[in-house]
Design an enzyme around this catalytic site. Structure first.
Site, PDB file in Angstrom:
ATOM      1  CB  SER A 147      -0.966  -0.059   1.188  1.00  0.00           C
ATOM      2  OG  SER A 147      -2.002   0.876   1.029  1.00  0.00           O
ATOM      3  CG  ASP A 223      -7.439  -3.357  -1.863  1.00  0.00           C
ATOM      4  OD1 ASP A 223      -8.034  -2.464  -1.235  1.00  0.00           O
ATOM      5  OD2 ASP A 223      -6.202  -3.479  -1.896  1.00  0.00           O
ATOM      6  CG  HIS A 256      -5.582  -2.722   1.327  1.00  0.00           C
ATOM      7  ND1 HIS A 256      -5.015  -2.531   0.088  1.00  0.00           N
ATOM      8  CD2 HIS A 256      -4.962  -1.835   2.145  1.00  0.00           C
ATOM      9  CE1 HIS A 256      -4.111  -1.564   0.151  1.00  0.00           C
ATOM     10  NE2 HIS A 256      -4.051  -1.130   1.393  1.00  0.00           N
TER      11      HIS A 256
END
Lengths: 281, 281
Positions: A147, A223, A256
């Site tokens: 991320s 996600d 995620h």
């Protein structure tokens, strides 16, 4: 260097340490896994950069990297994501700005510029420190992250292609200039002139001519940040146009979280090890 | 059943759920990993019981069981370690008594007896609930655990040898009657008459004639609780005298943490799978 903890794991040692950092003007904590092979010879060094709200600890607890790192003989370094301390500027009501949200940039605007110099910390100070303290082969380095940390890995690799033999990412922020959840922090840290943001935007770095040998990106299609903040297709288009090989794998049903990361951790470590253990060019 | 979270991991689903439990008179949370094989057929069920201060979450985050469970086709259930809630008796200054320290017993003394009925919860209520909600083969069950949870696994297996096809433990409390860190809780939950403690003491159960097919125990020799609270040699002596096969592996340099557990998790899951997937006797 202060040793916060050391514990045997998968035949190696998982440690947590801290040191007084000049670049960020505060005590910085980081985790290092040293595999058993390091008893005999310096080992390749793999940097893992973490995402928003994380410290060194999230991946240490949930990343499931030790078994494979011990098998492949890789040192894994997991830094923190921002400066820390009571005197460090923060926005406690916004998880996308301040502590836990350093975005791997050197801030130029007050009140952030005093401590938020994570780019220099990650690319200069911490590598020098690690090289002096751990049995690492600094000619064999790789970098990856998740991320915000994927953003860090991609931008740092693109700006230091001579240093890193491989780079990969899990669900990276590839175009922070065009992602709402990064624009506020970039404006705060770097000011409103978006030309100053280019050096911290992987897609724009590629568009401006920066290059790297190849990238591996895994992205879950469940996600919740995929469409609003991650947009891997922007990076894919830039890499395609520039002729940079990118393996972008959309992973069905994954979100995620570290359940996603840990699932594909072994793939990434093997991919790095293949490139790190090849003869030096 | 309330679904607290579900997330794809290693091809299966890691979920966290809760339900109103009759036996403990409170809402109980537990984690279940369902491997991909369960899409086609009910899978063997492995119970993991956690140690003092833990919830379902410690092993879920740090146990590194999902990759191998997905490979072997095992459902992994991770219950909490005590009743929870504002009206549940507790000793907040003592981590060895009260919440997080249920010791897998049915308390008979006030104020504990109202909620602290973890033995009944783990051996009766939760199995029935799991059987009704998840794709599990209740004829193929195994049980293992860590520390206080290793004590739980050993005692429950010894008292239900017909139900469990295998049992193992990481650094278990094998003789709570003779361990200072268990005696206070046993006295509080069960009273001072130590004859009432026998059914919750693995070593004394073996000494009293209870038996089981075989045990696997891993124990780190750098475990700070080894000499004071764990004392695996007491269980080893009892098993030897009773002719119960026990594989006790002392692991050099390992402590009491999840770094130890995760290192040997694959060994234990393979050991259970071999016994769970053999033809039913």
């Amino acid at each position: 260097m202060k040793t916060i903890s050391e514990s045997r794991a998968h035949g190696g040692i998982q440690g947590v340490y801290s040191h007084g950092a000049m670049s960020t003007s505060c005590e910085m904590t980081f985790a290092v896994f040293v595999p058993p092979q390091a008893n005999d010879t310096p080992c390749p060094l793999v940097w893992y950069l973490s995402g928003l709200t994380c410290t060194h600890q999230n991946v240490m607890d949930k990343g499931e990297y030790r078994r494979m790192a011990a098998e492949l003989g890789l040192v894994i370094v997991c830094p923190d994501t921002s400066p820390r301390g009571d005197d460090v500027a923060d926005d406690p009501d916004d998880w996308q700005l301040g502590k836990g949200a350093g975005f791997y940039v050197d801030a130029t605007r007050k009140p952030w510029s005093g401590h938020y110099r994570m780019y220099t910390y990650i690319t200069e100070e911490l590598p020098e420190f690690i090289a002096g303290q751990f049995p690492v082969d600094m000619d064999r380095q790789a970098i990856f992250g998740h991320s915000m940390g994927g953003h860090g890995a991609l931008t740092i690799a693109l700006r230091h292609p001579e240093r890193f033999r491989s780079c990969s990412a899990f669900a990276p922020i590839v175009a922070p200039s065009r992602a709402e959840w990064a624009r506020k922090a970039f404006t705060a840290y770097l000011g409103e002139d978006e030309d100053r943001w280019v050096e911290y935007d992987a897609t724009r770095l590629v568009e401006s001519g920066k290059s790297f040998s190849e990238f591996l990106i895994d992205q879950g299609d469940a996600d919740p940040f995929l469409e609003e903040g991650l947009k891997p297709e922007l990076f894919q288009a830039a890499c395609r146009k520039s002729g940079i090989p990118l393996t972008l794998r959309m992973q069905s049903g994954y979100d995620h979280s570290y359940n996603f990361i840990s699932t594909f951790m072994n793939d990434h470590l093997r991919w790095h090890a293949e490139r790190l253990t090849a003869p030096i060019r």
